[in-house]
Structure formats: structure tokens, C-alpha cells
Motif scaffolding. Structure first.
Motif, short mmCIF file in Angstrom:
data_model
loop_
_atom_site.label_atom_id
_atom_site.label_comp_id
_atom_site.label_asym_id
_atom_site.label_seq_id
_atom_site.Cartn_x
_atom_site.Cartn_y
_atom_site.Cartn_z
N PRO A 115 0.81 -1.22 0.00
CA PRO A 115 0.00 0.00 0.00
C PRO A 115 0.85 1.28 0.00
N ARG A 116 2.02 1.19 0.62
CA ARG A 116 2.95 2.33 0.64
C ARG A 116 4.34 1.82 0.30
N GLY A 117 5.06 2.56 -0.52
CA GLY A 117 6.42 2.18 -0.84
C GLY A 117 6.56 1.70 -2.28
N GLU A 118 7.73 1.16 -2.57
CA GLU A 118 8.07 0.72 -3.92
C GLU A 118 7.79 -0.76 -4.11
N ALA A 119 7.61 -1.16 -5.37
CA ALA A 119 7.43 -2.57 -5.70
C ALA A 119 8.76 -3.30 -5.50
N VAL A 120 8.69 -4.55 -5.04
CA VAL A 120 9.88 -5.37 -4.82
C VAL A 120 9.66 -6.75 -5.43
N VAL A 121 10.76 -7.39 -5.86
CA VAL A 121 10.68 -8.74 -6.40
C VAL A 121 10.46 -9.72 -5.25
N VAL A 122 9.44 -10.57 -5.39
CA VAL A 122 9.12 -11.57 -4.38
C VAL A 122 9.66 -12.94 -4.80
N ALA A 123 9.58 -13.25 -6.10
CA ALA A 123 10.05 -14.54 -6.60
C ALA A 123 10.54 -14.37 -8.03
N ARG A 124 11.61 -15.09 -8.33
CA ARG A 124 12.17 -15.09 -9.68
C ARG A 124 12.59 -16.52 -9.99
N HIS A 125 12.41 -16.93 -11.24
CA HIS A 125 12.77 -18.28 -11.65
C HIS A 125 13.47 -18.18 -13.00
N PRO A 126 14.53 -18.98 -13.23
CA PRO A 126 15.21 -18.95 -14.54
C PRO A 126 14.19 -19.19 -15.67
N GLY A 127 14.19 -18.34 -16.65
CA GLY A 127 13.23 -18.45 -17.75
C GLY A 127 11.94 -17.69 -17.50
N GLY A 128 11.75 -17.19 -16.28
CA GLY A 128 10.57 -16.40 -15.97
C GLY A 128 9.46 -17.19 -15.32
N ILE A 129 8.43 -16.49 -14.89
CA ILE A 129 7.23 -17.07 -14.28
C ILE A 129 6.07 -16.76 -15.21
#
Length: 57
Positions: free
Chosen positions: A28-42
Motif C-alpha cells: 500500500p505504501r512504498g516501492e514494488a519489490v521482487v518476491v520470486a524469480r525463476h530462470p526463464g521467468g514465471i
């Protein structure tokens, strides 16, 4: 207000430019952050009914 989760292929603020889409969280407040990443994408995300459970495939 709940956190919004979304998929995006943009580079993370830490300079990680791994190929493919990652799962991001926008609180709700602040910047977007990466929660999960996988080789080749999700390709898809499913959020469980119970809080705290998150699944990717």
C-alpha cells in the motif's frame, strides 16, 4: 489496503536483469519489490485463500 502482486519482466532495482518475468509485490505504501524469480521467468501465479500461502507454476 492489501498488497498487489503482479508479473513483470522489468529489471529489479538491485540491477538483477535475469531473463523472464518475475513476481513483484506492491505494498500500500512504498516501492514494488521482487518476491520470486525463476530462470526463464514465471508464466502464472496462484494466490491461496489462506494468508501466507503463495504458489507459482
Amino acid at each position: 489496503m492489501p498488497t498487489l502482486y503482479f508479473l513483470s519482466g522489468r529489471a529489479a532495482a538491485d540491477g538483477d536483469d535475469d531473463e523472464g518475468a518475475a513476481l513483484w509485490a506492491l505494498p500500500p505504501r512504498g516501492e514494488a519489490v521482487v518476491v520470486a524469480r525463476h530462470p526463464g521467468g514465471i508464466a502464472a501465479v496462484t494466490v491461496a485463500r489462506n494468508p501466507g500461502a503463495l504458489g507459482t507454476r
